[in-house]
Design a protein around this motif. Structure first.
Motif, PDB file in Angstrom:
ATOM      1  N   ASP A  34       0.882  -1.166   0.000  1.00  0.00           N
ATOM      2  CA  ASP A  34       0.000   0.000   0.000  1.00  0.00           C
ATOM      3  C   ASP A  34       0.916   1.211   0.000  1.00  0.00           C
ATOM      4  OD1 ASP A  34      -1.635   2.174   0.577  1.00  0.00           O
ATOM      5  OD2 ASP A  34      -3.001   0.985   1.797  1.00  0.00           O
ATOM      6  N   LYS A  49       0.039   4.389   2.206  1.00  0.00           N
ATOM      7  CA  LYS A  49       0.265   4.127   3.633  1.00  0.00           C
ATOM      8  C   LYS A  49       1.760   4.102   3.933  1.00  0.00           C
ATOM      9  CE  LYS A  49      -0.665   0.719   7.272  1.00  0.00           C
ATOM     10  NZ  LYS A  49      -1.239  -0.609   7.576  1.00  0.00           N
ATOM     11  N   SER A  60      -2.865   2.382  -3.724  1.00  0.00           N
ATOM     12  CA  SER A  60      -3.049   1.438  -2.616  1.00  0.00           C
ATOM     13  C   SER A  60      -2.523   0.048  -2.920  1.00  0.00           C
ATOM     14  CB  SER A  60      -4.534   1.359  -2.243  1.00  0.00           C
ATOM     15  OG  SER A  60      -5.299   0.917  -3.357  1.00  0.00           O
ATOM     16  N   ILE A  61      -2.489  -0.342  -4.191  1.00  0.00           N
ATOM     17  CA  ILE A  61      -2.041  -1.695  -4.527  1.00  0.00           C
ATOM     18  C   ILE A  61      -0.955  -1.607  -5.600  1.00  0.00           C
ATOM     19  CG2 ILE A  61      -2.705  -3.966  -5.345  1.00  0.00           C
ATOM     20  CD1 ILE A  61      -5.540  -3.381  -4.461  1.00  0.00           C
ATOM     21  N   ASP A  69      -4.755   6.238  -7.437  1.00  0.00           N
ATOM     22  CA  ASP A  69      -4.900   5.051  -6.599  1.00  0.00           C
ATOM     23  C   ASP A  69      -3.538   4.375  -6.439  1.00  0.00           C
ATOM     24  OD1 ASP A  69      -5.595   2.834  -5.215  1.00  0.00           O
ATOM     25  OD2 ASP A  69      -6.859   1.945  -6.780  1.00  0.00           O
TER      26      ASP A  69
END
Length: 381
Positions: free
Chosen positions: A232, A235, A263-264, A261
């Protein structure tokens, strides 16, 4: 005997001499020949640049060139094709001058026989082959010597850097320890706490320096590995910046912006930590107190772009092309401590991700580092 025809370029402006040489070639049963004939030096050079020849028979008296300069001009344009000079002069001193200009052999036209011509051509080809081998060996030796010189320079730079960078924290530890030992009863609890904090900070500095050296050594030896894993990214960056902000909260502010995005993704978290920590730490180190460091992350089109901007001393233009070299430090850093390893490590970590790192800077107005990394390894895209 090798039956592959020898490709010969005859450079001769006299039709009579050219015909005589053709007859000599025809009478020779030892070799198979493929003869090309031109009359001017300019045409000979053009032919050699467009075709492959085993040997060149070069007359010294041509319409566009005459004498020894014919050899000089030809060899200046054609480096590896052996040259046998054709001349009417039977003079040993002149022959030596011809050889000094780059010819491999010398034939007097009136004395040419098929046996002499074959021997001369074979000699010229072999001599040129040996000469090229010697030149290649010389280049190999020079490259090895240059690499050794570079290695010696790196060793000297490392010893100088290590001596300087280790001395300061070691002096801090020694001085603080001596004060605690000698004046333990006289010192207040706050003063003792301050000295202990100095010791801890010095130990962290030494540990960080050792980590950088070990990491760089691991990279040079091929031990630095790229191990991508699901991450992530947003994060990860938030936590990293919080840790740095906590360490420098009294003097600097790090602002962060996130777009897209993130996150992944699949990246090597350890390598990424080194990249961002070095860039942000440098931004802090070379900025005045109370400065604002700006960080941004943008994820789009399968690429994550990290941007670190400071408003510090900036990077001189002459230094920018050397920034990622080991032990290199900019000419304007003054007394600011540093090893010259951080950006070299960051560059290696970026390369392992098959990414790109760029810098733009103006002296006295700060610097912007931009790192673009693929959000997933190439094999999974």
């Amino acid at each position: 005997m090798d039956k592959t025809p020898l490709h010969v370029l005859l450079v001769e402006d006299s039709p009579t001499d050219a015909d005589l040489l053709r007859q000599v070639f025809l009478r020779s049963s030892q070799e198979q020949w493929r003869l090309t004939h031109v009359e001017r030096l300019e045409a000979a050079i053009a032919h050699c640049q467009d075709n492959s020849y085993d040997v060149v028979l070069l007359d010294l008296g041509l319409p566009d060139s005459d004498g020894l300069e014919t050899v000089t001009e030809f060899r200046a344009s054609v480096f590896t094709v052996p040259v046998v000079v054709l001349t009417m002069m039977d003079d040993d001193e002149f022959a030596l001058q011809v050889m000094a200009r780059g010819a491999q052999d010398y034939l007097v036209k009136e004395q040419i026989t098929s046996q002499l011509l074959v021997r001369s051509i074979r000699y010229a080809i072999e001599r040129e082959r040996i000469l090229q081998q010697l030149k290649n060996s010389e280049r190999t030796i020079l490259n090895a010597w240059e690499q050794e010189q570079e290695l010696n320079l790196l060793k000297s730079s490392f010893i100088s850097m290590a001596s300087h960078e280790f001395r300061t924290p070691m002096t801090t530890i020694r001085t603080s320890t001596e004060l605690l030992q000698k004046f333990d009863r006289e010192l207040t609890e706050q003063k003792k706490h301050d000295y202990f904090e100095r010791i801890k900070a010095a130990i962290r500095q030494i540990t960080h320096l050792l980590d950088e050296i070990l990491l760089l050594g691991s990279g040079e030896a091929g031990g630095l590995r790229y191990r991508p894993e699901p991450l992530d990214l947003t994060k990860f960056c938030i936590e990293l910046i919080e840790d740095l902000q906590f360490s420098h909260s009294q003097h600097y502010t790090i602002t962060a912006e996130y777009e897209g995005d993130c996150s992944i993704v699949e990246m090597d978290a350890a390598l990424l930590w080194h990249i961002l920590t070095n860039l942000l730490s440098n931004a802090i180190k070379y900025s005045p107190p109370k400065s604002k460091i700006q960080f941004s992350l943008c994820c789009q089109a399968d690429t994550a772009t990290f941007r670190v901007q400071d408003h510090g001393i900036g990077i001189p233009l002459k230094d920018q092309s050397h920034l990622f070299e080991t032990f290199y430090r900019c000419s304007n850093v003054g007394k600011v401590q540093g090893t010259g390893l951080g950006l070299a490590i960051a560059k290696k970590c970026v390369d392992l991700h098959r990414g790109d790192i760029q810098v733009t800077s103006e002296l006295g107005k700060g610097a912007v580092f931009a790192v673009a990394l693929p959000m997933r390894p190439a094999y999974s895209q």
